[in-house]
Design a protein around this motif. Structure first.
Motif, PDB file in Angstrom:
ATOM      1  N   GLU A  83       0.826  -1.206   0.000  1.00  0.00           N
ATOM      2  CA  GLU A  83       0.000   0.000   0.000  1.00  0.00           C
ATOM      3  C   GLU A  83       0.864   1.262   0.000  1.00  0.00           C
ATOM      4  O   GLU A  83       0.556   2.236  -0.695  1.00  0.00           O
ATOM      5  N   SER A  84       1.946   1.240   0.782  1.00  0.00           N
ATOM      6  CA  SER A  84       2.839   2.400   0.768  1.00  0.00           C
ATOM      7  C   SER A  84       3.484   2.563  -0.602  1.00  0.00           C
ATOM      8  O   SER A  84       3.676   3.688  -1.085  1.00  0.00           O
ATOM      9  N   ALA A  85       3.802   1.431  -1.264  1.00  0.00           N
ATOM     10  CA  ALA A  85       4.352   1.505  -2.621  1.00  0.00           C
ATOM     11  C   ALA A  85       3.319   2.070  -3.593  1.00  0.00           C
ATOM     12  O   ALA A  85       3.645   2.899  -4.452  1.00  0.00           O
ATOM     13  N   PHE A  86       2.055   1.642  -3.434  1.00  0.00           N
ATOM     14  CA  PHE A  86       0.985   2.175  -4.280  1.00  0.00           C
ATOM     15  C   PHE A  86       0.844   3.686  -4.104  1.00  0.00           C
ATOM     16  O   PHE A  86       0.615   4.424  -5.069  1.00  0.00           O
ATOM     17  N   ALA A 185       0.661  15.954  -4.308  1.00  0.00           N
ATOM     18  CA  ALA A 185       1.397  14.708  -4.552  1.00  0.00           C
ATOM     19  C   ALA A 185       2.616  14.598  -3.639  1.00  0.00           C
ATOM     20  O   ALA A 185       2.937  13.513  -3.138  1.00  0.00           O
ATOM     21  N   LEU A 186       3.279  15.724  -3.391  1.00  0.00           N
ATOM     22  CA  LEU A 186       4.437  15.705  -2.492  1.00  0.00           C
ATOM     23  C   LEU A 186       4.014  15.367  -1.065  1.00  0.00           C
ATOM     24  O   LEU A 186       4.742  14.678  -0.337  1.00  0.00           O
ATOM     25  N   ASN A 187       2.838  15.826  -0.663  1.00  0.00           N
ATOM     26  CA  ASN A 187       2.313  15.475   0.655  1.00  0.00           C
ATOM     27  C   ASN A 187       2.007  13.978   0.730  1.00  0.00           C
ATOM     28  O   ASN A 187       2.234  13.325   1.753  1.00  0.00           O
ATOM     29  N   TRP A 190       5.134  11.933   1.435  1.00  0.00           N
ATOM     30  CA  TRP A 190       5.500  11.898   2.866  1.00  0.00           C
ATOM     31  C   TRP A 190       4.722  10.804   3.596  1.00  0.00           C
ATOM     32  O   TRP A 190       5.279  10.047   4.392  1.00  0.00           O
ATOM     33  N   THR A 191       3.434  10.688   3.316  1.00  0.00           N
ATOM     34  CA  THR A 191       2.613   9.656   3.947  1.00  0.00           C
ATOM     35  C   THR A 191       3.088   8.265   3.558  1.00  0.00           C
ATOM     36  O   THR A 191       3.180   7.365   4.396  1.00  0.00           O
TER      37      THR A 191
END
Length: 304
Positions: A83-86, A185-187, A190-191
């Motif tokens: 999910e983080s990769a997605f 997108a930059l935010n 970070w997530t």
């Protein structure tokens, strides 16, 4: 709580992703806004993430077997890692599309209708994220928490896009549409990085939270006052399960029954304190010097 209890929540996430993706893609078709297109792309990633979470929780719910004596609960970390990769892929896709539109700004149309559809999708995502976050904390399910954070990033994306589109309709600054999309997108990046760090920490057998460690060491205090000692407290987390082990040092003249009863009492007490925990104890005579000869790290404040 088991991973099985968390699975129904992923179906809610799948349904929300399907609905919001349709609403946002409709907003893009109406307006031609690259921001709305990027938002729809992220909802597509939400759908993939929810399906992966359902698979991971299905695997994690399987009971221990000969090849996996500690169960399958670490499968949840595959879900949160993917999910983080997605999330990062979605952010990169948004930036790619937005940069192209920034170099060649284009007008947008049917602004009110597009914002209305996206606002409805945002309310759905926000409500589902709130439900998943509460369930993830209650069930100690990292995959649900990951899905909830992903949906929350989608909420922020949608808000940013709606603000940009509203400003464009007033000012005619078409370049603002892709610029806001890039900022959001930059935010999201970070997530995604934060979630990836949490996943890697779990795969490296992270200890249980400090407050739970404190609960265990507090439980030891009345026994320490009776001359019983504890050491080699070690813990690790695997998805919804926690594994806890420690040594109990008692007077050598104790009977086997006395020692066994104490171990059972402590194991039951800790299992009641920490849901989903598996507790292992080792009994040793306190007078034997070999009971203290261990070269592994002692974690916690149990009296050594």
């Amino acid at each position: 709580m088991s991973a099985k209890a968390a699975r129904p929540y992923t179906l809610l996430s799948v349904a929300a992703a399907l609905l919001t993706m349709a609403l946002k893609f409709g907003a893009y078709l109406l307006t031609g806004s690259v921001g709305f297109l990027s938002d729809a792309m992220e909802s597509g990633v939400n759908l993939l993430a929810a399906l992966v979470a359902f698979w991971a929780l299905s695997v994690a719910a399987k009971p221990p077997d000969a090849e996996h004596p500690f169960g399958h609960s670490k499968a949840e970390y595959f879900s949160s890692g993917l999910e983080s990769a997605f999330i990062l892929i979605a952010a990169a896709s948004i930036i790619f599309v937005a940069v192209g539109r920034l170099l060649s700004p284009q007008p947008i149309y049917e602004v009110s209708e597009g914002i209305g559809l996206t606002l409805l999708a945002t309310l759905i995502n926000g409500g589902v994220a709130w439900v998943l976050l509460r369930a993830g904390r209650r069930l100690n399910a990292i995959s649900l928490r990951a899905d909830a954070h992903h949906l929350l990033t989608d909420v922020w994306t949608s808000l940013g896009v709606m603000i940009a589109v509203a400003l464009i309709s007033v000012t005619g600054w078409f370049w603002l549409d892709p610029l806001i999309a890039i900022f959001v997108a930059l935010n999201i990046v970070w997530t995604g990085v934060h979630l990836m760090g949490e996943t890697l920490s779990g795969l490296l057998d992270q200890s249980i939270p400090a407050e739970q460690l404190q609960q265990i060491t507090t439980l030891f205090l009345p026994y320490e006052a009776q001359g019983i000692s504890f050491h080699l407290l070690r813990t690790r987390m695997a998805g919804t399960r926690s594994f806890i082990s420690f040594h109990i040092l008692v007077p050598g003249e104790w009977t086997v029954r006395q020692g066994h009863d104490l171990c059972e009492t402590l194991e039951t007490a800790i299992a009641n304190l920490i849901s989903g925990s598996q507790v292992t104890t080792h009994l040793e005579p306190i007078e034997d010097p070999r009971s203290w000869e261990h070269d592994v790290l002692d974690i916690g404040q149990a009296g050594d």
